[in-house]
Motif scaffolding. Structure first.
Motif, short mmCIF file in Angstrom:
data_model
loop_
_atom_site.label_atom_id
_atom_site.label_comp_id
_atom_site.label_asym_id
_atom_site.label_seq_id
_atom_site.Cartn_x
_atom_site.Cartn_y
_atom_site.Cartn_z
N ARG A 16 3.51 -3.44 -12.36
CA ARG A 16 3.25 -2.33 -12.89
C ARG A 16 1.92 -2.23 -12.83
N PHE A 17 1.08 -3.19 -13.05
CA PHE A 17 -0.22 -3.51 -13.17
C PHE A 17 -0.81 -3.37 -11.78
N ARG A 18 -0.22 -4.28 -11.08
CA ARG A 18 -0.55 -4.42 -9.77
C ARG A 18 -0.29 -3.18 -8.91
N ALA A 19 0.73 -2.28 -9.02
CA ALA A 19 1.00 -1.22 -8.59
C ALA A 19 0.05 -0.26 -8.78
N ALA A 20 -0.50 -0.24 -10.11
CA ALA A 20 -1.58 0.68 -10.39
C ALA A 20 -2.95 0.46 -10.04
N LEU A 21 -3.08 -0.80 -9.70
CA LEU A 21 -4.52 -1.21 -9.23
C LEU A 21 -4.52 -0.93 -7.65
N GLU A 22 -3.24 -1.04 -7.10
CA GLU A 22 -3.14 -0.65 -5.84
C GLU A 22 -3.44 1.10 -5.62
N GLU A 23 -2.85 1.86 -6.46
CA GLU A 23 -2.96 3.12 -6.29
C GLU A 23 -4.56 3.48 -6.46
N VAL A 24 -5.01 2.89 -7.47
CA VAL A 24 -6.30 3.28 -7.84
C VAL A 24 -7.17 2.72 -7.05
N GLU A 25 -7.13 1.75 -6.37
CA GLU A 25 -8.09 1.47 -5.30
C GLU A 25 -7.80 2.22 -3.84
N GLY A 26 -6.63 2.67 -3.34
CA GLY A 26 -6.48 3.62 -2.37
C GLY A 26 -7.17 4.85 -2.84
N ASP A 27 -7.23 5.29 -3.90
CA ASP A 27 -7.60 6.61 -4.56
C ASP A 27 -9.24 6.42 -4.28
N VAL A 28 -9.83 5.28 -4.71
CA VAL A 28 -11.04 5.14 -4.77
C VAL A 28 -11.75 5.07 -3.23
N ALA A 29 -11.18 4.38 -2.44
CA ALA A 29 -11.46 4.48 -0.83
C ALA A 29 -11.41 5.71 -0.53
N GLU A 30 -10.33 6.57 -0.73
CA GLU A 30 -10.24 7.88 -0.28
C GLU A 30 -11.59 8.92 -0.80
#
Length: 747
Positions: A16-30
């Motif tokens: 869940r932590f890794r999935a959350a990080l992936e979502e956040v990193e994608g959001d920050v990139a956008e």
């Protein structure tokens, strides 16, 4: 604060932590892409706005240049200068807006991208690095064999240290993520709120600026309405002038034969002549000659300094030349030289010779009488235009006109709706109006109502006295005579539609006028009674011969009213005869009543040589009566059967003020009566210096405007000042213009 990534999950390093990080990193990139795009758009908008300000400033400078060019028109210059100043303020407001936009959007968001997102990226790199090291340590720890105790301890120590470092960096990374997610909201909203406040300030500044400018623009709009009407009138006058000029015969220059030794500009006569050169070839050149200041001079171009042919006309002679091949030649001979000249026709040659001869005689007379003229200039008994001690009384304007007109009964409130303190007037009706009613009156057309401002316009003295002779009470007694009987209620202030209907019914359809029974033609006895006094005066005028003195009583003052007992009740007269009679009586209320009943302002009385009401007003001696008829469309050039118009009659009677008024209103002073006399001839024969001066000035001004192509324009300032002085004197001090009549009665 709601956490985007949970710290507990960070320690577990769960999926869940890794999935959350992936979502956040994608959001920050956008988010980074969106912010970069917004900053670039902001930069483009600011650059475009600055270009707009530059173009707007150039446009504003163009308006200022136009204002400076229009320095001879005070209204245009003042308006354009005020508008350009307002536009400059708006440019300043735009500049401030773009500066605040740059600080709030570009600088603030760009700083967020460069600082906060950079920290996020650095934390992400460290996290990824330690995460990889942790994975390697776990793999290595798992691969160590049980029997190799040393390697087991080493792998365990590395794993423990790596996990500790991972937890520290992971917690920092999660903290950075959560802070970033929270800060992004405040930074974006703070930036946009600052941007919107900048717009709010911009529009408030613009609103305040134009709120202050609003009253001026409103007044200017009212002036424009009047200017449109004046422009239409000027267009008609120019078209009439164009048609008149077009009908003239331009086949020769014989129309330019007139010369004037008393010309105000000192030019006795001017025009083109051929001049024979003094060289060996005796060539002939066409030059512009003039007789001025006791000299004969010529020019090749207008800007050239005049070349003097004869220094002093007293020392020369002029003679015909018939001994050369060229026609129409004459010679001006002085003690030192001679000048051979050629005119375009025999009439022009004779005119030039006579002009030179007259100028020679005038030069001798001026030198001999110089001291006497100086004495006359300082004496008030000469009847000159300026007595020396009397300052020029300019036309009334603004509060003076307002106060005088509002003192008349009923004028303190609008004539049609009753609104207090009206600032506008209908000059042909003699009433005061509020601004809304004045706009409705203006829409009726000038043949029904001519609107002027009591505070913005300049008022001529005769027009101001006309307003004081009538007033709202007088006019409403005529135009609202049947309002109460018909049960009609006057509109109230603010009822625009009701006002339009009421005003149209009142002045255009004349529904409320008490239209009594009017006979189509009055009985013969009535005609005789009405015309008796006028006919006696007319007969005395018609018998005048050349040089005869006019022996008629001087015109009475404006406030004086003639005895009307010789006249019958006006209700038995037709409107035209009522107007005719009232014009002689100087009774403006009766004249207004006759016009309301449909009287033709140019009605001609067939029983009295087809005289008109305007001619009757001249015989009655009233300047204001003449002005009232002219404002209501009277033809200033309509003549009686003897060929005499109002200007002829005023000249014969020596009414200087009326002569001045008719000349200002476009009277044709070249018209001749059945004896072939124009007004100037009559004035010269009667030796009336004031009227001769006015007629000559008007003729000179007319010729000057025609020669310079200034059709429809009033003329130079000297001409206008002199006529303004006569108008003031005729309206305010008429006794000063009675010198001629008083002198004539001594004989």
């Amino acid at each position: 604060m709601k956490m985007t990534v949970d710290f507990e999950e960070c320690l577990k390093d769960s999926p869940r932590f890794r999935a959350a990080l992936e979502e956040v990193e994608g959001d920050v990139a956008e988010l980074e892409l969106k912010l970069d795009k917004l900053v670039k758009l902001c930069i483009a908008m600011i650059d475009t706005g600055k270009a707009f300000c530059v173009a707007n400033k150039q446009f504003m400078n163009g308006i200022r240049d136009l204002a400076q060019y229009s320095s001879n028109d005070a209204v245009v210059e003042t308006s354009l200068t005020k508008f350009s100043d307002s536009l400059q303020e708006m440019i300043n407001f735009h500049t401030i807006l773009f500066d605040q936009t740059q600080r709030s959007i570009k600088a603030q968001l760009q700083n967020f991208v460069k600082e906060d997102l950079r920290k996020f990226k650095d934390a992400k790199k460290q996290f990824e690095k330690v995460s990889e090291e942790k994975e390697n340590a776990l793999v290595k720890n798992a691969q160590v064999q049980r029997n190799k105790q040393h390697e087991v301890e080493e792998a365990t120590n590395i794993l423990t240290a790596t996990r500790k470092c991972f937890r520290h960096i992971a917690l920092d990374y999660v903290l950075q993520i959560n802070v970033l997610q929270s800060k992004r909201r405040s930074e974006i909203l703070k930036s946009m709120l600052s941007f919107m406040y900048a717009h709010l300030a911009f529009f408030h500044q613009g609103y305040d600026l134009f709120s202050e400018l609003g009253p001026y623009m409103k007044d200017l709009g009212a002036q424009l309405d009047r200017l449109v009407v004046d422009a239409a009138k000027e267009k008609r006058e120019m078209e009439q002038k164009h048609s008149t000029i077009q009908q003239k015969d331009f086949s020769s220059d014989d129309s330019k034969l007139e010369y004037n030794v008393d010309a105000a500009n000192g030019i006795v006569m001017e025009g083109y002549l051929f001049k024979r050169a003094s060289n060996a070839f005796k060539t002939w050149n066409r030059r512009w000659f003039s007789i001025q200041n006791n000299q004969l001079v010529y020019q090749k171009k207008f800007k050239d300094n005049p070349t003097v042919v004869v220094e002093d006309l007293r020392l020369c002679t002029v003679k015909h030349c018939e001994d050369i091949e060229r026609r129409f030649c004459f010679e001006v001979v002085s003690p030192t030289k001679s000048c051979m000249l050629q005119a375009d026709s025999e009439k022009l040659r004779q005119a030039w010779i006579k002009a030179v001869q007259t100028s020679i005689a005038t030069a001798y007379r001026e030198k001999g009488d110089e001291s006497e003229k100086l004495d006359k200039k300082s004496s008030p008994s000469t009847g000159s235009l300026d007595s020396g001690n009397e300052s020029k009384d300019k036309s009334l304007k603004g509060e003076s006109a307002l106060q005088r007109v509002q003192c008349i009964p009923g004028n303190a409130s609008c004539c049609d709706c009753g609104l207090a303190d009206p600032r506008w007037a209908s000059i042909n009706l003699g009433i005061t109006l509020c601004i809304e009613c004045s706009g409705i009156h203006r829409s009726l057309g000038v043949h029904f109502s001519k609107v002027r401002s009591l505070t913005l316009d300049t008022w001529e003295p005769e027009l101001l006295k006309l307003m004081c002779e009538l007033g709202n009470d007088v006019i409403n007694r005529v135009y609202e005579a049947k309002v109460e009987k018909m049960g009609i209620k006057k509109p109230q202030p603010g009822q625009r539609q009701e006002k339009e209907t009421y005003i149209k019914a009142k002045y255009v359809e004349r529904k409320f006028v008490d239209k009594y029974s009017i006979s189509s033609s009055p009985p013969e006895q009535e005609k005789r009674i009405v015309s008796k006094s006028c006919e006696e005066k007319r007969l005395s005028i018609s018998k005048l011969g050349p040089g005869d003195q006019v022996r008629v009583p001087p015109p009475s003052s404006e406030g004086e009213r003639q005895d009307s007992s010789v006249f019958l009740d006006s209700k038995h007269l037709n409107p035209g005869l009522q107007l005719y009679r009232a014009s002689y009586e100087k009774n403006l209320p009766k004249m207004a009543e006759a016009l309301a009943h449909g009287a033709d302002v140019n009605w001609a009385n067939s029983e009295e040589n087809k005289a008109t009401p305007l001619i009757q007003a001249v015989l009655g001696g009233s300047l204001v009566t003449c002005e009232f008829l002219l404002q209501n469309g009277a033809n200033v050039n309509q003549r009686d059967v003897q060929g005499r118009g109002p200007l002829h009659h005023a000249t014969v009677l020596g009414h200087t003020g009326q002569v001045c008024l008719f000349l200002k209103r476009g009277a044709n002073q070249h018209a001749t009566d059945e004896e072939g006399k124009d007004p100037l001839t009559i004035a010269v024969e009667a030796a009336n210096a004031d009227i001769v001066t006015l007629l000559r000035l008007a003729r000179m001004n007319e010729e000057m405007r025609e020669s310079e192509g200034l059709y429809g324009q009033p003329g130079d300032e000297t001409y206008q000042d002199i006529f303004r002085d006569f108008s003031q004197m005729a309206s305010n001090n008429p006794e000063k213009l009675n010198r001629f009549q008083q002198d004539s009665q001594k004989f």
